[in-house]
Design a protein around this motif. Structure first.
Motif, PDB file in Angstrom:
ATOM      1  N   ARG A 142      33.251  91.951  22.995  1.00 54.26           N
ATOM      2  CA  ARG A 142      32.968  92.994  22.021  1.00 54.26           C
ATOM      3  C   ARG A 142      31.850  93.875  22.561  1.00 54.26           C
ATOM      4  O   ARG A 142      31.003  93.421  23.344  1.00 54.26           O
ATOM      5  N   PRO A 143      31.806  95.140  22.154  1.00 50.29           N
ATOM      6  CA  PRO A 143      30.685  96.004  22.524  1.00 50.29           C
ATOM      7  C   PRO A 143      29.404  95.461  21.888  1.00 50.29           C
ATOM      8  O   PRO A 143      29.456  94.845  20.823  1.00 50.29           O
ATOM      9  N   PRO A 144      28.247  95.661  22.507  1.00 44.79           N
ATOM     10  CA  PRO A 144      28.022  96.399  23.756  1.00 44.79           C
ATOM     11  C   PRO A 144      28.144  95.544  25.005  1.00 44.79           C
ATOM     12  O   PRO A 144      27.879  96.015  26.090  1.00 44.79           O
ATOM     13  N   TYR A 145      28.595  94.288  24.845  1.00 42.99           N
ATOM     14  CA  TYR A 145      28.660  93.386  25.995  1.00 42.99           C
ATOM     15  C   TYR A 145      29.902  93.627  26.844  1.00 42.99           C
ATOM     16  O   TYR A 145      29.893  93.426  28.057  1.00 42.99           O
ATOM     17  N   PHE A 146      30.998  94.072  26.186  1.00 37.47           N
ATOM     18  CA  PHE A 146      32.231  94.326  26.912  1.00 37.47           C
ATOM     19  C   PHE A 146      33.060  95.320  26.102  1.00 37.47           C
ATOM     20  O   PHE A 146      33.123  95.216  24.877  1.00 37.47           O
ATOM     21  N   ARG A 197      33.368  87.045  19.816  1.00 38.24           N
ATOM     22  CA  ARG A 197      31.942  87.275  20.075  1.00 38.24           C
ATOM     23  C   ARG A 197      31.692  87.654  21.526  1.00 38.24           C
ATOM     24  O   ARG A 197      30.811  88.459  21.830  1.00 38.24           O
ATOM     25  N   PHE A 198      32.456  87.070  22.420  1.00 38.76           N
ATOM     26  CA  PHE A 198      32.284  87.323  23.853  1.00 38.76           C
ATOM     27  C   PHE A 198      32.839  88.686  24.257  1.00 38.76           C
ATOM     28  O   PHE A 198      32.218  89.414  25.038  1.00 38.76           O
ATOM     29  N   THR A 246      38.239  94.458  23.436  1.00 37.56           N
ATOM     30  CA  THR A 246      38.198  93.381  22.455  1.00 37.56           C
ATOM     31  C   THR A 246      39.531  92.635  22.457  1.00 37.56           C
ATOM     32  O   THR A 246      40.538  93.131  22.986  1.00 37.56           O
ATOM     33  N   PHE A 281      29.177  81.293  30.374  1.00 32.52           N
ATOM     34  CA  PHE A 281      29.842  82.430  31.004  1.00 32.52           C
ATOM     35  C   PHE A 281      30.698  82.073  32.213  1.00 32.52           C
ATOM     36  O   PHE A 281      31.756  82.659  32.434  1.00 32.52           O
ATOM     37  N   MET A 331      34.202  83.966  31.875  1.00 36.25           N
ATOM     38  CA  MET A 331      34.003  85.375  32.240  1.00 36.25           C
ATOM     39  C   MET A 331      35.250  86.052  32.809  1.00 36.25           C
ATOM     40  O   MET A 331      35.343  87.278  32.816  1.00 36.25           O
TER      41      MET A 331
END
Length: 284
Positions: A114-118, A111-112, A121, A73, A77
């Motif tokens: 995308r929902p629900p992480y971010f 992969r990084f 897209t 990350f 990030m």
């Protein structure tokens, strides 16, 4: 002499370290802007890439390459917040080659981001994005006279080191990597030999290192040993632990310079011209 220059936008490791005690050396994670003549490269996209991206947009840069060492990350990030990726006129090439499986650069970003992480897209990027995969020791030919050599590093989940060669000069970006005590990494020694400067993973000291074996990081003393053995004149101490305050890093600058005269402690905003006789900034 044609411009060959690097600017550090983030030198922290693991997570950002915003605090009043960290104003001189900065709090952002890994990101380095490189200028090879008019061509722009960006090494890693930690939180430092946010400020870097704003500057590039202000300057009207519409073509650039972003090279990832790996996708932990602290090195990616800032990517969703990089302004050029949302500029329709821009062309951005993303390069990644650290994977130990069949993952691709495109898949890594998808992969990084995308929902629900971010919530945003990569489909919302409006720049023209070119995802490029490679495998070390492949040499990347980014533009006329810009050659990027690659090497695998010893880090959990894999990482890649880069040697940027331009106009007969070169520097190496070697982070994140862990050495073996008392045994210099032969692959890194061969890779950095004769370069003008090395930016190196100096997260720990030799005294701390036994406690953190297996974490995937190295020490400033090991960086100095590698530079001496490989004939590299300048060491940029990089990837500072979040506990390192300005006072701690200022003291390190003195200690490291006494041990290796070409040592420089990385800080946000530090700009270095690559070539014979790299000038060490006052207090660097």
């Amino acid at each position: 002499m044609t411009r060959f220059q690097l600017t550090i936008w983030g030198a922290r490791g693991s997570i950002p370290a915003p605090a009043a005690a960290n104003t001189r050396f900065g709090s952002d994670t890994s990101c380095i802007e490189v200028r090879c003549g008019d061509h722009v490269l960006v090494l890693d996209a930690g939180t430092g890439v946010v400020g870097c991206g704003r500057k590039l947009c202000y300057e009207g840069v519409r073509d650039l390459d972003i090279l990832f060492t790996h996708c932990h990350f602290d090195h990616i990030m800032g990517l969703p917040f990089m302004t050029p990726l949302y500029t329709e006129e821009a062309v951005v090439r993303l390069h990644a080659g650290h994977f130990l499986d069949e993952t691709t650069c495109r898949r890594m970003v998808e992969r990084f981001m995308r929902p629900p992480y971010f919530p945003v897209t990569p489909k919302q990027f409006t720049a023209r994005i070119d995802y490029r995969d490679f495998r070390p020791p492949e040499v990347l030919e980014l533009a006329d006279d810009i050659h990027v050599r690659t090497v695998r590093l010893n880090h959990p989940n894999g990482a890649v080191g880069y040697r940027i060669e331009y106009g007969g000069r070169s520097f190496c970006y070697i982070t994140d990597t862990e050495h073996e005590s008392g045994k210099p990494d032969a692959a890194i020694l061969n890779f950095i030999a004769g370069s003008d400067l090395m930016i190196y993973d100096c997260m720990y000291t030799d005294e701390e290192f036994p406690t953190f074996q297996g974490f995937g990081h190295s020490t400033w003393q090991e960086g100095a040993r590698l530079c001496r053995a490989a004939g590299v004149a300048n060491l940029v101490i990089f990837h500072h632990d979040i506990s390192r305050t300005d006072a701690w890093l200022e003291a390190l600058a003195i200690t490291a310079r006494e041990a290796f005269p070409g040592a420089i402690v990385a800080r946000t905003g530090l700009t270095l011209d690559i070539g014979e006789g790299v000038r060490i900034p006052e207090g660097g």
